[in-house]
Design a protein around this motif. Structure first.
Motif, PDB file in Angstrom:
ATOM      1  N   PRO A   8       0.875  -1.229  -0.079  1.00  0.00           N
ATOM      2  CA  PRO A   8       0.006  -0.013  -0.129  1.00  0.00           C
ATOM      3  C   PRO A   8       0.837   1.299  -0.186  1.00  0.00           C
ATOM      4  O   PRO A   8       1.972   1.170   0.590  1.00  0.00           O
ATOM      5  CB  PRO A   8      -0.926  -0.064   1.342  1.00  0.00           C
ATOM      6  N   PRO A   9       0.529   2.329  -0.626  1.00  0.00           N
ATOM      7  CA  PRO A   9       1.115   3.727  -0.644  1.00  0.00           C
ATOM      8  C   PRO A   9       1.560   4.152   0.585  1.00  0.00           C
ATOM      9  O   PRO A   9       0.585   4.082   1.627  1.00  0.00           O
ATOM     10  CB  PRO A   9       0.436   4.610  -1.478  1.00  0.00           C
ATOM     11  N   LEU A  14       6.109   5.876  -3.699  1.00  0.00           N
ATOM     12  CA  LEU A  14       7.143   4.577  -4.378  1.00  0.00           C
ATOM     13  C   LEU A  14       6.269   3.542  -5.095  1.00  0.00           C
ATOM     14  O   LEU A  14       5.255   3.345  -4.711  1.00  0.00           O
ATOM     15  CB  LEU A  14       7.733   4.088  -3.126  1.00  0.00           C
ATOM     16  N   ASP A  15       6.938   3.432  -6.181  1.00  0.00           N
ATOM     17  CA  ASP A  15       6.457   1.936  -6.986  1.00  0.00           C
ATOM     18  C   ASP A  15       7.428   1.483  -7.741  1.00  0.00           C
ATOM     19  O   ASP A  15       8.350   2.091  -7.969  1.00  0.00           O
ATOM     20  CB  ASP A  15       5.022   2.586  -7.809  1.00  0.00           C
ATOM     21  N   ARG A  43      18.457   7.527  -4.091  1.00  0.00           N
ATOM     22  CA  ARG A  43      18.110   8.251  -5.238  1.00  0.00           C
ATOM     23  C   ARG A  43      16.640   8.506  -4.963  1.00  0.00           C
ATOM     24  O   ARG A  43      16.153   9.987  -5.589  1.00  0.00           O
ATOM     25  CB  ARG A  43      18.354   7.717  -6.696  1.00  0.00           C
ATOM     26  N   LEU A  44      15.852   7.846  -4.568  1.00  0.00           N
ATOM     27  CA  LEU A  44      14.258   8.031  -4.292  1.00  0.00           C
ATOM     28  C   LEU A  44      14.260   8.703  -3.036  1.00  0.00           C
ATOM     29  O   LEU A  44      12.908   8.686  -2.740  1.00  0.00           O
ATOM     30  CB  LEU A  44      13.571   6.733  -4.641  1.00  0.00           C
ATOM     31  N   ASP A  45      15.202   8.932  -2.005  1.00  0.00           N
ATOM     32  CA  ASP A  45      14.997   9.398  -1.008  1.00  0.00           C
ATOM     33  C   ASP A  45      13.976   8.695   0.051  1.00  0.00           C
ATOM     34  O   ASP A  45      13.084   9.112   0.636  1.00  0.00           O
ATOM     35  CB  ASP A  45      14.315  10.918  -1.058  1.00  0.00           C
ATOM     36  N   ALA A  46      14.294   7.250   0.027  1.00  0.00           N
ATOM     37  CA  ALA A  46      13.562   6.445   0.766  1.00  0.00           C
ATOM     38  C   ALA A  46      14.500   5.370   1.184  1.00  0.00           C
ATOM     39  O   ALA A  46      15.909   5.125   0.990  1.00  0.00           O
ATOM     40  CB  ALA A  46      12.638   5.753  -0.311  1.00  0.00           C
ATOM     41  N   GLY A  47      13.916   4.689   2.404  1.00  0.00           N
ATOM     42  CA  GLY A  47      15.009   3.665   3.099  1.00  0.00           C
ATOM     43  C   GLY A  47      15.093   2.458   2.148  1.00  0.00           C
ATOM     44  O   GLY A  47      14.180   2.091   1.576  1.00  0.00           O
ATOM     45  N   ARG A  50      12.311  -0.265   2.397  1.00  0.00           N
ATOM     46  CA  ARG A  50      11.055  -0.073   1.536  1.00  0.00           C
ATOM     47  C   ARG A  50      11.086  -0.826   0.370  1.00  0.00           C
ATOM     48  O   ARG A  50      10.084  -1.204  -0.180  1.00  0.00           O
ATOM     49  CB  ARG A  50      10.755   1.198   1.355  1.00  0.00           C
ATOM     50  N   LEU A  51      12.376  -0.681  -0.448  1.00  0.00           N
ATOM     51  CA  LEU A  51      12.261  -1.469  -1.629  1.00  0.00           C
ATOM     52  C   LEU A  51      12.097  -3.134  -1.663  1.00  0.00           C
ATOM     53  O   LEU A  51      11.547  -3.357  -2.653  1.00  0.00           O
ATOM     54  CB  LEU A  51      13.802  -1.254  -2.431  1.00  0.00           C
ATOM     55  N   TYR A  52      12.318  -3.763  -0.614  1.00  0.00           N
ATOM     56  CA  TYR A  52      12.040  -5.168  -0.668  1.00  0.00           C
ATOM     57  C   TYR A  52      10.485  -5.322  -0.574  1.00  0.00           C
ATOM     58  O   TYR A  52      10.246  -6.499  -0.830  1.00  0.00           O
ATOM     59  CB  TYR A  52      12.847  -5.426   0.659  1.00  0.00           C
ATOM     60  N   GLY A  53       9.699  -4.466  -0.575  1.00  0.00           N
ATOM     61  CA  GLY A  53       8.213  -4.740  -0.642  1.00  0.00           C
ATOM     62  C   GLY A  53       8.062  -4.760  -1.903  1.00  0.00           C
ATOM     63  O   GLY A  53       6.746  -5.184  -2.200  1.00  0.00           O
TER      64      GLY A  53
END
Length: 228
Positions: A8-9, A14-15, A43-47, A50-53
């Motif tokens: 979920p957003p 992020l997608d 680069r996406l300013d994310a942890g 989070r990408l592992y989701g």
């Protein structure tokens, strides 16, 4: 991975599309070695977690990147002639690899199963459908793909060598000339000597196109034969 639902957003959007775009941007500048989930997340300013989701491994990310580039390979309109379909696919693959040099490192392995790659394969097979038996069609496509992959990898390797040495092909040849002339003067390499001194200089694009036409001629000759 294409069938896996996205989380979920959250407040920071992020997608998979944004993740893949960021990874391609990194690879276009620094090659595949510049791509990691940590660098993409930054680069996406994310942890990174989070990408592992969205993506489980870097290999999955590479598959998604290759599939995204296949959207550049598939032409908007499908020619009716099978030869033109294979020709366009080869040239568009080369052009994509020149825009994204890292693609050359991922060509020729196991096929990716993303929607864009499948669409390219479908269009290619459809152009040859009904011309001969399925095994011959498959070998024809594999033969053209093997040529284009090898030629593209060689061209990209030469471009990388130019950057690594700081010498273009025209600059490298005179620099290595004294050694080569010395070796050829021994008389041990008569065929090579003739090729060096008498052969015409051909640019990469012309060389690719000429070799491709030779391969397509061979495929056409095979398709023209009645099944054994």
């Amino acid at each position: 991975m294409w069938d896996r639902p996205e989380p979920p957003p959250r407040p920071a959007p992020l997608d998979r599309g944004r993740i893949v775009a960021a990874a391609i941007a990194l690879a276009d500048v620094g090659g595949l070695e510049a791509v990691s989930l940590r660098k993409v997340a930054a680069r996406l300013d994310a942890g990174p977690m989070r990408l592992y989701g969205y993506i489980s491994t870097k290999e999955e990310l590479f598959d998604l990147m290759v599939d995204e580039i296949h959207a550049e390979i598939l032409p908007e309109e499908q020619p009716a002639d099978w030869r033109e379909v294979l020709r366009i696919r080869a040239h568009r693959t080369r052009q994509a690899a020149l825009r994204h040099e890292w693609l050359a490192d991922l060509l020729g392995g196991r096929p990716t199963l993303g929607p864009n790659a499948l669409a390219v394969t479908e269009a290619t097979l459809a152009a040859l459908d009904g011309l001969t038996d399925l095994d011959t069609v498959r070998h024809a496509v594999e033969t053209v793909s093997a040529y284009s992959t090898g030629a593209i990898r060689r061209e990209i390797a030469n471009l990388r060598a130019e950057r690594a040495t700081g010498l273009s092909k025209r600059e490298w040849q005179p620099a290595s000339g004294p050694h080569l002339r010395k070796m050829l003067a021994t008389g041990r390499f008569p065929a090579l000597s003739k090729a060096v001194y008498d052969g015409a200089e051909v640019e990469a694009e012309e060389s690719f196109a000429t070799g491709l036409e030779w391969v397509l001629d061979a495929v056409a000759a095979k398709l023209a034969r009645p099944p054994a």
